[in-house]
Scaffold this motif. Structure first.
Motif, PDB file in Angstrom:
ATOM      1  N   LYS A  66      -6.394  -6.168   3.941  1.00 34.58           N
ATOM      2  CA  LYS A  66      -6.454  -7.623   4.095  1.00 34.58           C
ATOM      3  C   LYS A  66      -6.370  -8.083   5.538  1.00 34.58           C
ATOM      4  O   LYS A  66      -6.037  -9.229   5.820  1.00 34.58           O
TER       5      LYS A  66
ATOM      6  N   ARG B 100       3.298  -5.131  -5.465  1.00 32.33           N
ATOM      7  CA  ARG B 100       1.862  -4.959  -5.596  1.00 32.33           C
ATOM      8  C   ARG B 100       1.505  -3.657  -6.291  1.00 32.33           C
ATOM      9  O   ARG B 100       0.677  -3.605  -7.194  1.00 32.33           O
TER      10      ARG B 100
ATOM     11  N   GLU C 142      -0.565  -3.491  -9.622  1.00 34.61           N
ATOM     12  CA  GLU C 142      -1.900  -2.881  -9.620  1.00 34.61           C
ATOM     13  C   GLU C 142      -1.940  -1.621 -10.484  1.00 34.61           C
ATOM     14  O   GLU C 142      -2.923  -1.354 -11.165  1.00 34.61           O
TER      15      GLU C 142
ATOM     16  N   ASN D 137      -4.512   1.273  -6.821  1.00 34.27           N
ATOM     17  CA  ASN D 137      -5.603   0.351  -7.158  1.00 34.27           C
ATOM     18  C   ASN D 137      -6.920   1.035  -7.488  1.00 34.27           C
ATOM     19  O   ASN D 137      -7.923   0.371  -7.645  1.00 34.27           O
TER      20      ASN D 137
ATOM     21  N   GLN E  72      -0.700   0.716   1.282  1.00 33.09           N
ATOM     22  CA  GLN E  72      -0.717   0.894  -0.187  1.00 33.09           C
ATOM     23  C   GLN E  72       0.466   1.722  -0.662  1.00 33.09           C
ATOM     24  O   GLN E  72       1.016   1.482  -1.731  1.00 33.09           O
TER      25      GLN E  72
ATOM     26  N   HIS F 209      -6.472 -11.914   4.291  1.00 35.49           N
ATOM     27  CA  HIS F 209      -5.421 -12.787   3.768  1.00 35.49           C
ATOM     28  C   HIS F 209      -5.417 -14.098   4.568  1.00 35.49           C
ATOM     29  O   HIS F 209      -5.486 -14.059   5.789  1.00 35.49           O
TER      30      HIS F 209
ATOM     31  N   THR G 274     -11.549  -5.478   2.104  1.00 34.16           N
ATOM     32  CA  THR G 274     -10.780  -6.500   1.407  1.00 34.16           C
ATOM     33  C   THR G 274     -11.069  -7.868   2.013  1.00 34.16           C
ATOM     34  O   THR G 274     -11.522  -7.977   3.143  1.00 34.16           O
TER      35      THR G 274
ATOM     36  N   SER H  53      -7.208  -5.355  -6.407  1.00 33.98           N
ATOM     37  CA  SER H  53      -6.251  -5.921  -5.451  1.00 33.98           C
ATOM     38  C   SER H  53      -5.218  -6.688  -6.258  1.00 33.98           C
ATOM     39  O   SER H  53      -5.330  -6.778  -7.491  1.00 33.98           O
ATOM     40  N   ASP H  54      -4.250  -7.256  -5.567  1.00 32.05           N
ATOM     41  CA  ASP H  54      -3.239  -8.006  -6.318  1.00 32.05           C
ATOM     42  C   ASP H  54      -3.763  -9.366  -6.772  1.00 32.05           C
ATOM     43  O   ASP H  54      -3.064 -10.104  -7.453  1.00 32.05           O
TER      44      ASP H  54
ATOM     45  N   ASN I  68     -12.200  -3.126  -3.474  1.00 28.56           N
ATOM     46  CA  ASN I  68     -11.220  -3.267  -2.394  1.00 28.56           C
ATOM     47  C   ASN I  68     -11.040  -2.004  -1.557  1.00 28.56           C
ATOM     48  O   ASN I  68     -10.414  -2.053  -0.507  1.00 28.56           O
TER      49      ASN I  68
ATOM     50  N   THR J 206      -6.575  -9.394  -8.492  1.00 32.41           N
ATOM     51  CA  THR J 206      -7.298  -9.051  -9.718  1.00 32.41           C
ATOM     52  C   THR J 206      -6.428  -9.421 -10.925  1.00 32.41           C
ATOM     53  O   THR J 206      -5.232  -9.153 -10.935  1.00 32.41           O
TER      54      THR J 206
END
Ligand code: PLP
Ligand code: PLP
Ligand code: FES
Ligand code: FES
Lengths: 128, 394, 394
Positions: free
Chosen positions: B205, B261, B265, B295, B184, B16, B13, B356-357, B9, B359
């Motif tokens: 994303k 997140r 992560e 992450n 992030q 979304h 990414t 990533s969230d 990521n 995962t």
């Protein structure tokens, strides 16, 4: 280097390399490469009547390095030393159905280590 | 092949789904050129304005301080070249670090060939620039400090607040490449005294091919692309409306979910780090243990080579990276790993896994299980490992 | 409001539904970074390669000669600045025309401030550069001729073949801004001796924010954005994969439909021109009568002001433009209309209508009917018209 730029043969020899390991009572060994640059190869040979009866290798390197080391041992096995000395990196690459342009130098590793192993064998046996 | 486990990521990414939905109308329905004067084009203009507003809100700056670009690299190039050009009469010295992204480093090298002087600061073993080094390198002719917010390879977060303070005290402009940090970790450009900041949508994303440069009001900005009057006459070219709308939406989602997140992560990342360090011997974590992106995990496995590790992971449907995506394919070991003091052969054996969230814990466990086996296989065929065992058994 | 009649396809186009369909998978499914080495990223790389192949095929060049950019403006800036930098030791003189897009003109002006000399050629009353003028302006220190393929305001197609021949004979590089021509008229870069060519996707039903620069093999190209190794190390930044895929598809469609489309649009355009000139007095067609883009009509209506015309059309759901979109909103009359010899007040009263293959005859008739009424209304409240009537009735 992208995975999809490798032939099936390269991937096969990379995932299931032939003749990996150390021959503890090898008649000679030869190395090439430099870990600093990301590659190092050692080839071990057993020789009877100037024929390579057994061969193995250890390698630190990329996909192409692993596959070409494996292929080098396959090509050399059963050959007499003079024939084996003739194996070029192009032969190795050809036997792997080719290597990407930027990975051609990795096959030099195999040809060089093999040559060094054979030369070491000659030097040792001349001294005797 | 089984389900893809995407642990890259930091390279890019997946967009979304809500971001795609936000973009879609601007392709076929509200496709007008934002510069056109009829009401139909108002929809496009509003989309650009709305996105700019979200982004300005996220950084704590004004909308007039945000300039859309085609990505992080353009933003970095623009920021640095612009300051170099605008402030040439004040001086020709730029301070940066040895672990910057190539978009910064190569731009500095370009300037160095054109009469500028560049100081490349060392970093410590965790990859952190020392603020005192920044201060000590400032000269009367220093016009710019450019230090990244967080490193893309090893995830280390730099002491941006301290550097911002020093830059301000010495009246030197401060740019930060925050491509890996935006979305992030929280960033407030005023609080941190950041004068310019680069970001790229596809790291959070959003779609590829869109980024922005934040430029504090009052800074002399030259235009990077000459032409039409877009972006307050500073960056010509018909606006990438769907891209801009998507970036805004991605930023909105990133902000809303940031806290949850990061917590999720971080926990998963720590689980990954703990398992790898505990179960795979002769392994080192690169980058700072805690001051790192939520992450990012980056390991060096001794005695093995990174590309082989990557391709073996790939054979099992796991995507990772060694070094940054832009430089893989080259044989030079990562400049970042060398800068934190890794010897060449260890730098060659590095692996970056970025979560990533999406995962899951299962993804991580599958990956670690696979790694254990393949690292052992590669070591068993490595002459370096053989030497090591021999020397240790003596 | 009734159905939208969009007659501003030179400003930007609606993205073709098939183009959107082509792009979609690269947002959420095959979102990998093309530079990554795992097989998942191969899909992205293939999309980029496939698009490059289509585009190279369309221009008759090799794939290695195509560099993706963020749009027409970036391509123009890059081409001109690169030649200026790379060939500085050969000379500092650039030849262009007075009717270029601002992306070319402002770049030339920037260079003129930095030690270069620029000749801005006049055009004839139809907006055509005279090849003999090009030839006469070549000096020993001339390094670049940059003349657009077709003009964005008045649609005139320039004598590119002749200019290409002259450039070649004199060993001077030739760049053409073909943003309005690509996808509309056939272009073969080898046949025309074009050394560099700029294009932008959103002018041919592709997405905004993506373009390319064709650079003939052998030309020294400096990198415009420094950083990662993308685009053969010449244009850094993670590739805009969906954008590139969409551009490829748009180009494919444009090629396939070009002939039929050109015929259809030309007929419709001629119908528009004929009706307007016949039914609205004191009106002039700007640009060459036949050597013009199939979809472009540009009129000057005496005694009225362009913005008012546009807004009145807008009130009826008709989208047109006066001058280029990028400069509308400014009060300066179009530099193109001044260059073809229109006096200021006539230049102010211009209207550009640009069709697509979705435009119907009914759209055109509705537009002309509306124009007739509103031009008359505006004239009836214009003191210039009042004066004219007075003088004529004397
Ligand atoms: C002739 C010409 N050149 C350059 C451009 C700039 O293209 P873009 O807006 O994609 O940067 C345009 C369109 O606005 C144009 O018509
Ligand atoms: C720290 C950093 N800076 C700049 C970039 C360049 O961003 P982009 O690829 O969007 O141009 C990247 C990503 O590749 C990055 O990680
Ligand atoms: S062995 Fe060095 S790159 Fe392959
Ligand atoms: S009267 Fe409004 S622009 Fe001149």
């Amino acid at each position: 280097m992208y995975c999809c730029s490798f032939s099936d043969k390269v991937m096969d020899h990379f995932m299931s390399p032939r003749n990996v390991g150390v021959i503890s009572d090898a008649d000679a060994e030869g190395s090439s490469g430099d870990p600093e640059c990301g590659d190092a190869l050692t080839i071990y040979i057993k020789v009877e009547d100037y024929v390579i009866t057994d061969i193995s290798f250890l390698v630190f390197g990329c996909v192409a390095a692993i596959a070409s080391s494996s292929m080098t041992t396959e090509l050399a096995k059963g050959r007499n030393l003079e024939e084996a000395l003739q194996i070029t990196n192009q032969d190795i690459a050809d036997a792997l159905d080719g290597l990407p342009e930027s990975k051609m130098h990795c096959s030099v590793l195999g040809a060089d280590a093999l040559e060094n192993a054979i030369k070491n064998y000659y030097t040792k046996n001349q001294k005797k | 092949m089984s389900k893809l486990i995407y642990l890259d990521n930091a390279a890019t990414t997946a967009v979304h789904p809500e971001v795609v939905a936000e973009m879609l109308p601007y392709f076929t329905e509200f496709y007008g050129n934002p510069s056109s004067i009829y009401s139909f084009a108002g929809k496009s203009r509003q989309a650009v304005d709305a996105s700019r507003k979200i982004i300005a809100g996220a950084l704590g700056c004004s909308e007039k301080e945000i300039y859309f670009t085609a990505g992080g690299s353009e933003s970095d190039n623009w920021a640095i070249k612009s300051i170099a050009e605008s402030y040439r009469s004040k001086g020709n010295h730029i301070i940066t670090s040895k672990i910057e992204h190539h978009a910064v480093l190569h731009t500095c090298e370009y300037l160095a060939k054109n009469g500028y002087e560049v100081t490349y600061l060392d970093v410590d073993g965790d990859g952190r620039v020392r603020p005192e080094d920044v201060e000590a390198s400032i000269r009367p002719e220093t016009i710019l400090i450019t230090i990244m917010f967080a490193n893309n390879e090893i995830g280390t977060i730099e002491p941006i607040r301290e550097i911002g303070r020093i830059a301000k005290e010495h009246n030197v402009l401060f740019h930060t490449d925050a491509v890996q940090a935006v979305g992030q970790v929280p960033i407030d450009v005023k609080e941190y005294n950041i004068d310019m900041l680069s970001a790229s949508s596809h790291k959070l994303k959003g779609p590829k091919g869109i980024g922005f440069l934040y430029v504090r009001n009052g800074i002399k900005l030259t235009s990077f692309i000459h032409g039409g009057g877009q972006e307050r006459k500073k960056r010509a070219g018909t606006e990438n409306v769907p891209g801009i709308a998507g970036f805004g939406k991605a930023m909105e989602i990133a902000l809303e979910t940031m806290e949850v997140r990061a917590e999720y992560e971080t926990e998963l990342r720590d689980h990954l780090i703990e398992r790898v360090l505990a179960e795979i011997p002769h392994t080192k974590l690169n980058g700072h243990r805690t001051d790192r992106l939520p992450n990012n995990a980056n390991f060096s496995f001794e005695f093995v080579e990174g590309e082989s590790v990557l391709i073996m992971l790939d054979m099992q449907g796991i995507c990772g990276s060694s070094g940054s995506a832009c430089t893989s394919g080259s044989l030079d070991p990562s400049h970042v790993l060398l800068a934190i003091g890794l010897p060449h052969e260890k730098a060659h054996g590095s692996l970056r896994l970025t979560l990533s969230d999406e995962t899951t814990r299962e993804d991580i466990d599958t990956t670690v299980d696979a790694l254990k086996v393949l690292i052992e296989r590669l070591r068993n065929m490595s002459p370096l490992y053989e030497d090591f065992i021999k020397n240790n058994s003596k």
